[in-house]
Design a protein around this motif. Sequence first.
Motif, PDB file in Angstrom:
ATOM      1  N   ILE A 163       0.838  -1.212   0.000  1.00  0.00           N
ATOM      2  CA  ILE A 163       0.000   0.000   0.000  1.00  0.00           C
ATOM      3  C   ILE A 163       0.873   1.263   0.000  1.00  0.00           C
ATOM      4  O   ILE A 163       0.554   2.254  -0.638  1.00  0.00           O
ATOM      5  N   THR A 164       2.003   1.208   0.714  1.00  0.00           N
ATOM      6  CA  THR A 164       2.854   2.401   0.842  1.00  0.00           C
ATOM      7  C   THR A 164       3.942   2.480  -0.235  1.00  0.00           C
ATOM      8  O   THR A 164       4.756   3.393  -0.218  1.00  0.00           O
ATOM      9  N   GLY A 165       3.965   1.510  -1.137  1.00  0.00           N
ATOM     10  CA  GLY A 165       4.932   1.562  -2.241  1.00  0.00           C
ATOM     11  C   GLY A 165       6.312   1.039  -1.886  1.00  0.00           C
ATOM     12  O   GLY A 165       7.244   1.149  -2.684  1.00  0.00           O
ATOM     13  N   LYS A 166       6.455   0.452  -0.695  1.00  0.00           N
ATOM     14  CA  LYS A 166       7.761  -0.088  -0.301  1.00  0.00           C
ATOM     15  C   LYS A 166       8.053  -1.379  -1.076  1.00  0.00           C
ATOM     16  O   LYS A 166       9.201  -1.675  -1.380  1.00  0.00           O
ATOM     17  N   THR A 167       7.000  -2.124  -1.348  1.00  0.00           N
ATOM     18  CA  THR A 167       7.131  -3.381  -2.100  1.00  0.00           C
ATOM     19  C   THR A 167       6.208  -3.331  -3.305  1.00  0.00           C
ATOM     20  O   THR A 167       5.055  -2.921  -3.186  1.00  0.00           O
ATOM     21  N   ARG A 168       6.746  -3.724  -4.447  1.00  0.00           N
ATOM     22  CA  ARG A 168       5.913  -3.777  -5.658  1.00  0.00           C
ATOM     23  C   ARG A 168       5.382  -5.175  -5.862  1.00  0.00           C
ATOM     24  O   ARG A 168       6.162  -6.122  -5.883  1.00  0.00           O
ATOM     25  N   PRO A 169       4.066  -5.307  -6.030  1.00  0.00           N
ATOM     26  CA  PRO A 169       3.537  -6.650  -6.272  1.00  0.00           C
ATOM     27  C   PRO A 169       3.948  -7.181  -7.654  1.00  0.00           C
ATOM     28  O   PRO A 169       4.164  -6.403  -8.578  1.00  0.00           O
ATOM     29  N   ASP A 170       4.064  -8.504  -7.771  1.00  0.00           N
ATOM     30  CA  ASP A 170       4.334  -9.133  -9.072  1.00  0.00           C
ATOM     31  C   ASP A 170       3.081  -9.054  -9.946  1.00  0.00           C
ATOM     32  O   ASP A 170       3.152  -8.891 -11.155  1.00  0.00           O
ATOM     33  N   VAL A 171       1.950  -9.209  -9.277  1.00  0.00           N
ATOM     34  CA  VAL A 171       0.663  -9.267  -9.966  1.00  0.00           C
ATOM     35  C   VAL A 171      -0.335  -8.551  -9.072  1.00  0.00           C
ATOM     36  O   VAL A 171      -0.162  -8.538  -7.854  1.00  0.00           O
ATOM     37  N   GLY A 172      -1.393  -7.993  -9.684  1.00  0.00           N
ATOM     38  CA  GLY A 172      -2.494  -7.487  -8.878  1.00  0.00           C
ATOM     39  C   GLY A 172      -2.721  -5.995  -9.010  1.00  0.00           C
ATOM     40  O   GLY A 172      -1.912  -5.261  -9.551  1.00  0.00           O
ATOM     41  N   ILE A 173      -3.854  -5.586  -8.456  1.00  0.00           N
ATOM     42  CA  ILE A 173      -4.298  -4.199  -8.528  1.00  0.00           C
ATOM     43  C   ILE A 173      -4.249  -3.587  -7.132  1.00  0.00           C
ATOM     44  O   ILE A 173      -4.651  -4.233  -6.165  1.00  0.00           O
ATOM     45  N   ALA A 174      -3.741  -2.374  -7.038  1.00  0.00           N
ATOM     46  CA  ALA A 174      -3.780  -1.626  -5.778  1.00  0.00           C
ATOM     47  C   ALA A 174      -4.078  -0.175  -6.136  1.00  0.00           C
ATOM     48  O   ALA A 174      -3.231   0.513  -6.704  1.00  0.00           O
ATOM     49  N   VAL A 175      -5.290   0.258  -5.839  1.00  0.00           N
ATOM     50  CA  VAL A 175      -5.730   1.591  -6.253  1.00  0.00           C
ATOM     51  C   VAL A 175      -6.200   2.376  -5.030  1.00  0.00           C
ATOM     52  O   VAL A 175      -6.950   1.870  -4.197  1.00  0.00           O
ATOM     53  N   PHE A 176      -5.745   3.621  -4.925  1.00  0.00           N
ATOM     54  CA  PHE A 176      -6.129   4.502  -3.825  1.00  0.00           C
ATOM     55  C   PHE A 176      -7.025   5.605  -4.355  1.00  0.00           C
ATOM     56  O   PHE A 176      -6.727   6.207  -5.393  1.00  0.00           O
ATOM     57  N   ASP A 177      -8.121   5.841  -3.651  1.00  0.00           N
ATOM     58  CA  ASP A 177      -9.007   6.952  -3.976  1.00  0.00           C
ATOM     59  C   ASP A 177      -9.550   6.863  -5.407  1.00  0.00           C
ATOM     60  O   ASP A 177      -9.792   7.893  -6.044  1.00  0.00           O
ATOM     61  N   GLY A 178      -9.704   5.662  -5.907  1.00  0.00           N
ATOM     62  CA  GLY A 178     -10.333   5.448  -7.207  1.00  0.00           C
ATOM     63  C   GLY A 178      -9.458   5.661  -8.418  1.00  0.00           C
ATOM     64  O   GLY A 178      -9.761   5.149  -9.501  1.00  0.00           O
ATOM     65  N   VAL A 179      -8.366   6.422  -8.264  1.00  0.00           N
ATOM     66  CA  VAL A 179      -7.588   6.784  -9.462  1.00  0.00           C
ATOM     67  C   VAL A 179      -6.078   6.559  -9.364  1.00  0.00           C
ATOM     68  O   VAL A 179      -5.396   6.524 -10.391  1.00  0.00           O
ATOM     69  N   HIS A 180      -5.548   6.426  -8.158  1.00  0.00           N
ATOM     70  CA  HIS A 180      -4.083   6.351  -8.028  1.00  0.00           C
ATOM     71  C   HIS A 180      -3.605   4.901  -8.002  1.00  0.00           C
ATOM     72  O   HIS A 180      -3.952   4.155  -7.082  1.00  0.00           O
ATOM     73  N   ASP A 181      -2.825   4.533  -9.002  1.00  0.00           N
ATOM     74  CA  ASP A 181      -2.294   3.173  -9.107  1.00  0.00           C
ATOM     75  C   ASP A 181      -1.055   3.049  -8.217  1.00  0.00           C
ATOM     76  O   ASP A 181       0.038   3.477  -8.588  1.00  0.00           O
ATOM     77  N   LEU A 182      -1.252   2.475  -7.017  1.00  0.00           N
ATOM     78  CA  LEU A 182      -0.170   2.410  -6.027  1.00  0.00           C
ATOM     79  C   LEU A 182       0.982   1.525  -6.487  1.00  0.00           C
ATOM     80  O   LEU A 182       2.090   1.638  -5.976  1.00  0.00           O
ATOM     81  N   THR A 183       0.735   0.652  -7.434  1.00  0.00           N
ATOM     82  CA  THR A 183       1.798  -0.245  -7.897  1.00  0.00           C
ATOM     83  C   THR A 183       2.802   0.480  -8.792  1.00  0.00           C
ATOM     84  O   THR A 183       3.834  -0.074  -9.149  1.00  0.00           O
TER      85      THR A 183
END
Length: 269
Positions: free
Chosen positions: A74-94
């Motif tokens: 969620i905080t961007g310390k680790t990047r997922p290999d796969v998957g979606i992480a979206v904050f506030d509808g528009v920000h792609d945390l990955t």
Amino acid sequence: MSDADLLTPPAAVAGGGPATERKLTRALLYLDDVQVTFDGYRALRGLSLTLGRGEMRAIIGPNGAGKTTMMDVITGKTRPDVGIAVFDGVHDLTRLDEPTIADLGIGRKFQKPTVFESHTVADNIVLALKGPRAALASLFGWRNRVPPDRVDELLTTVGLLAHRERPAADLSHGQKQWLEIGMLLAQDPKLLLVDEPVAGMTDAETEATATLLRGIARDHAVVVVEHDMHFVRALACRVTCLHEGAVLAEGSIDAVSADPRVVEVYLGR
Ligand SMILES: Nc1ncnc2c1ncn2[C@@H]1O[C@H](COP(=O)(O)OP(=O)(O)O)[C@@H](O)[C@H]1O
Ligand SMILES: [Mg+2]
């Protein structure tokens, strides 16, 4: 942040359809099928979680379940290999780095308190109000523009007003945790992530922390990782149990703690 870092929901949920898109844009935080592998070890194995705006959520689960790794994603310390992480509808945390994500309004409190011991309690809040851009701000002469009322307001929220002039080093462990929560609030985050806040606290401090977080949750979204089930119950919020990198159970504290799978992998141990 450039426009390229803002994501349009259809791109994020390619193949997900309109129902997924609605869920994503309504949620403050939307994780779907997040997978993280460390040297072949699958720490997150398809984690999906949706947090509503202003919601407080408790995360439980055995050691190694992936709770801290979820916060790292969620905080961007680790990047997922796969998957979606979206904050506030528009920000792609990955796709964003840690400072950019912090600027979006995601604040994190680690387990160990990290206050400035030799500074007074009030000065710790002042430093946090100035924020990570303090050095830059001082260059432009904004150094002293911290409203004193705001400092006392934050100290009142975390129950430390009477201690404002004491060095932070003099505070108890629990009081240092509250001070750090106050420092996080100074940044006015939309979402607070709190990892094991009551570890090492007395029963009275634990109870006061539950009251504090319930108050904070009135106008912030909060995710709390915690092992102390008495405390989790006092938070009076929805509970998610993680196990082996995915959600095992989710619901009210009564439903989750009565779930035989949760008892088997976590509570019964
Ligand atoms: N940086 C890393 N490198 C290798 N393995 C890791 C790393 N971070 C976490 N892990 C492993 O991933 C699993 C999940 O860890 P973690 O998210 O810390 O669990 P929790 O917070 O639920 O106890 C654990 O087995 C842990 O050893
Ligand atoms: Mg952890």
